[in-house]
Design an enzyme around this catalytic site. Structure first.
Site, PDB file in Angstrom:
ATOM      1  N   GLY A 139       0.821  -1.194   0.000  1.00 38.60           N
ATOM      2  CA  GLY A 139       0.000   0.000   0.000  1.00 38.60           C
ATOM      3  C   GLY A 139       0.862   1.253   0.000  1.00 38.60           C
ATOM      4  O   GLY A 139       2.034   1.227   0.394  1.00 38.60           O
ATOM      5  N   GLY A 145       0.540  -5.175   0.753  1.00 39.75           N
ATOM      6  CA  GLY A 145      -0.679  -5.147  -0.039  1.00 39.75           C
ATOM      7  C   GLY A 145      -0.572  -5.887  -1.345  1.00 39.75           C
ATOM      8  O   GLY A 145      -1.577  -6.339  -1.903  1.00 39.75           O
ATOM      9  N   GLU A 185       5.348  -5.386   7.689  1.00 38.23           N
ATOM     10  CA  GLU A 185       4.618  -4.399   8.485  1.00 38.23           C
ATOM     11  C   GLU A 185       5.174  -4.144   9.883  1.00 38.23           C
ATOM     12  O   GLU A 185       5.049  -3.024  10.405  1.00 38.23           O
ATOM     13  CB  GLU A 185       3.138  -4.811   8.575  1.00 38.23           C
ATOM     14  CG  GLU A 185       2.339  -4.546   7.318  1.00 38.23           C
ATOM     15  CD  GLU A 185       2.547  -5.586   6.231  1.00 38.23           C
ATOM     16  OE1 GLU A 185       1.979  -5.413   5.130  1.00 38.23           O
ATOM     17  OE2 GLU A 185       3.265  -6.583   6.480  1.00 38.23           O
TER      18      GLU A 185
END
Length: 356
Positions: free
Chosen positions: A66, A113, A136
């Protein structure tokens, strides 16, 4: 529908979605997610489309994840945090349950993502150039987009290892982990795409997929990984890694210790809970609860600042140690959101995907 950042092409019975932000390794933003979802919804009932192909423009990869810089700026501007994840998670669910084959070309970089976009597809193709991972915990977040669903089902504790340390794997590793199905030489991808326009997905891929997949590096590390990550407590895992006689285990300990303590503990708990969940949608609902609360916590903004904005690679996590993140704090992140739940697992979902 066609935008500069998403290109839609038709060839024969193939619908082709191309992520077109090569300078950003095709990082996803809100408009791209909306365009992908709209195309998938349209093609689901279009008898002229038999197979959907998903690929990324440029030479660097399918998708780096993302667009966290855009999310960071939205947070700094005080935008509503609820808008960030809902559309993406609904897209992930749509891909996993799509009524037609989706062939995802996981060439080059496929992170965060990008995993949610490709690893839930029915036909997942990796190459010798593939790098997969969920990074992440490095930015104060958790492996979302259903990453915990996938990692919790990987052999042994391989998913736990990669999830906590933000580690990456090769194309061969991706197949071992259950993130991919086929290994195709990157030089053959254009011919594969052309074949998909005329032949069913299984038949076209069979022409190019290697019968023997290269050896997985992660497979060779299974012994110490399974032993050190067998615990349900992050401090115990860290101690086991530090005390291991394996140099790679001690390197993993250093990686884990550098990550957001809150993210590490939440990721471990999310992985353990995901193992007990039956559907991707249950895990996406969990991702949403965690994501909403993490956006309001200090570590996400600090992690993005340190890794992407200022690039000093020196985040100041709050709290700074695993011991300071108590059980009550962990449990609070998983509490229900009431009327604000994403609700994917409670909604009536369409029939599962089919293969050609």
């Amino acid at each position: 529908m066609d935008t500069n950042e998403i290109l839609l092409q038709r060839a024969g019975r193939l619908g082709h979605i191309i992520l077109n932000r090569p300078k950003a390794i095709n990082a996803l933003n809100d408009s791209m997610i909306a365009a992908i979802t709209a195309a998938l919804q349209e093609w689901a009932t279009d008898d002229g489309v038999e197979t959907v192909l998903l690929s990324g423009a440029g030479e660097r990869g399918l998708c780096a994840g993302g667009d966290i810089v855009a999310i960071y700026r939205h947070i700094q501007a005080g935008a509503d945090k609820e808008v960030f994840w809902e559309d993406e998670y609904r897209m992930n669910s749509l891909i996993s349950r799509y009524p037609k084959p989706i062939v995802a070309l996981m060439d080059g970089v496929v992170l965060g993502g990008g995993i949610g976009l490709s690893a839930h597809a029915s036909h997942r193709v990796v190459t010798e150039r593939t790098t997969v991972g969920m990074p992440e915990t490095r930015i104060g977040f958790i492996p979302d987009v259903g990453g915990c669903f996938l990692y919790s089902r990987a052999p042994g504790e391989l998913g736990t290892h990669l999830g906590l340390t933000a580690g990456t794997g090769t194309g061969a590793d991706a197949i071992l982990l259950g993130l991919a199905d086929y290994f195709v030489d990157s030089a053959d991808l254009p011919e594969l795409a052309a074949a998909l326009a005329d032949a069913p997905a299984d038949e076209a891929i069979a022409r190019f997929a290697r019968k023997e997949v290269p050896a997985s590096g992660l497979e060779k590390e299974r012994l110490w990984i399974d032993a050190c990550y067998a615990y349900d407590d992050a401090e115990e895992i860290l101690a086991a890694l530090q005390e291991s006689g394996e140099p790679n285990a001690r390197e993993a300990a250093a990686e884990l210790a550098a990550k957001s303590p809150t993210s590490v503990k939440l990721t471990l708990e999310a992985l353990r809970r995901a193992r007990r969940m039956d559907t991707l949608e249950e895990v996406l609902d969990q991702d949403y609860r965690l994501g909403i609360r993490l956006l309001a916590a200090p570590d996400f903004a600090e992690g993005v600042r340190a890794q992407v904005i200022d690039k000093d690679r020196n985040p100041k996590w709050k709290p700074a140690t695993l011991a300071e993140v108590d059980r009550g704090t962990v449990e609070s992140y998983f509490a229900g959101l009431g009327e604000d739940e994403l609700g994917l697992s409670s909604a009536q979902m369409p029939a599962g995907r089919t293969k050609a």
